[in-house]
Design a protein around this motif. Sequence first.
Motif, PDB file in Angstrom:
ATOM      1  N   LEU A   1      -9.745   0.789  -9.330  1.00  0.00           N
ATOM      2  CA  LEU A   1      -8.987   0.726  -8.090  1.00  0.00           C
ATOM      3  C   LEU A   1      -8.935  -0.724  -7.627  1.00  0.00           C
ATOM      4  CD1 LEU A   1      -7.681   2.469  -5.803  1.00  0.00           C
ATOM      5  CD2 LEU A   1      -9.901   2.308  -4.653  1.00  0.00           C
ATOM      6  N   HIS A   2      -7.752  -1.184  -7.262  1.00  0.00           N
ATOM      7  CA  HIS A   2      -7.558  -2.566  -6.825  1.00  0.00           C
ATOM      8  C   HIS A   2      -6.832  -2.601  -5.493  1.00  0.00           C
ATOM      9  CE1 HIS A   2      -8.601  -4.817 -10.561  1.00  0.00           C
ATOM     10  NE2 HIS A   2      -8.374  -3.628 -11.096  1.00  0.00           N
ATOM     11  N   HIS A   3      -7.033  -3.686  -4.771  1.00  0.00           N
ATOM     12  CA  HIS A   3      -6.290  -3.933  -3.541  1.00  0.00           C
ATOM     13  C   HIS A   3      -5.003  -4.648  -3.918  1.00  0.00           C
ATOM     14  CE1 HIS A   3      -5.346  -5.467   0.472  1.00  0.00           C
ATOM     15  NE2 HIS A   3      -6.075  -4.439   0.889  1.00  0.00           N
TER      16      HIS A   3
ATOM     17  N   MET B   1      -7.773   8.134  -4.271  1.00  0.00           N
ATOM     18  CA  MET B   1      -6.659   7.621  -3.471  1.00  0.00           C
ATOM     19  C   MET B   1      -6.049   8.705  -2.599  1.00  0.00           C
ATOM     20  SD  MET B   1      -4.464   4.707  -5.486  1.00  0.00           S
ATOM     21  CE  MET B   1      -3.251   4.526  -4.202  1.00  0.00           C
ATOM     22  N   MET B   2      -6.012   9.933  -3.094  1.00  0.00           N
ATOM     23  CA  MET B   2      -5.429  11.013  -2.308  1.00  0.00           C
ATOM     24  C   MET B   2      -6.322  11.414  -1.137  1.00  0.00           C
ATOM     25  SD  MET B   2      -2.525  11.218  -3.509  1.00  0.00           S
ATOM     26  CE  MET B   2      -1.995  12.530  -2.426  1.00  0.00           C
TER      27      MET B   2
ATOM     28  N   ALA C   1      -8.334  10.282 -13.456  1.00  0.00           N
ATOM     29  CA  ALA C   1      -8.290  11.444 -12.561  1.00  0.00           C
ATOM     30  C   ALA C   1      -9.156  11.226 -11.325  1.00  0.00           C
ATOM     31  CB  ALA C   1      -8.729  12.706 -13.304  1.00  0.00           C
ATOM     32  N   ASP C   2     -10.342  10.664 -11.508  1.00  0.00           N
ATOM     33  CA  ASP C   2     -11.230  10.405 -10.366  1.00  0.00           C
ATOM     34  C   ASP C   2     -10.577   9.472  -9.350  1.00  0.00           C
ATOM     35  OD1 ASP C   2     -13.272  11.938 -11.468  1.00  0.00           O
ATOM     36  OD2 ASP C   2     -14.334  10.197 -12.300  1.00  0.00           O
TER      37      ASP C   2
ATOM     38  N   TYR D   1      -3.402  -0.082  -1.951  1.00  0.00           N
ATOM     39  CA  TYR D   1      -4.205   0.004  -3.167  1.00  0.00           C
ATOM     40  C   TYR D   1      -3.351   0.448  -4.353  1.00  0.00           C
ATOM     41  CZ  TYR D   1      -7.961  -0.206   0.189  1.00  0.00           C
ATOM     42  OH  TYR D   1      -8.792  -0.609   1.201  1.00  0.00           O
ATOM     43  N   TYR D   2      -3.844   0.159  -5.531  1.00  0.00           N
ATOM     44  CA  TYR D   2      -3.227   0.673  -6.751  1.00  0.00           C
ATOM     45  C   TYR D   2      -4.313   0.926  -7.779  1.00  0.00           C
ATOM     46  CZ  TYR D   2      -3.609  -4.013  -8.841  1.00  0.00           C
ATOM     47  OH  TYR D   2      -4.082  -5.201  -9.337  1.00  0.00           O
ATOM     48  N   ILE D   3      -3.976   1.740  -8.765  1.00  0.00           N
ATOM     49  CA  ILE D   3      -4.898   2.048  -9.858  1.00  0.00           C
ATOM     50  C   ILE D   3      -4.415   1.305 -11.094  1.00  0.00           C
ATOM     51  CG2 ILE D   3      -5.796   3.851 -11.382  1.00  0.00           C
ATOM     52  CD1 ILE D   3      -5.362   5.817  -9.032  1.00  0.00           C
TER      53      ILE D   3
END
Length: 92
Positions: free
Chosen positions: A26-28, A54-55, A48-49, A65-67
Amino acid sequence: MTDHPSTYKGQDCHRPGIQWDDRASLHHVGDGDGVLDAAKGLRNGTFADLVNHMMLMPEHERKDYYIEKLGDREYHASEVEELSKRDDFPRS
């Protein structure tokens, strides 16, 4: 977590569909990418985690944020929301 086989002439490297157990972080948004990108991850786990994580965030915060999935593929808020609605998403 899935990885490509390390054996010579390994078979079955590609599996169809989304690999929910691939490594991800996970990133900003706006953290700059670059050489030290991997060190800027805020959280690591399976794809999946992190979709699930994020949800759980308030909707107005998700856009920040983004994955980043193994292989430098980025998934931003709108795409993460769509992925969480898929029938094959592993709900915990």
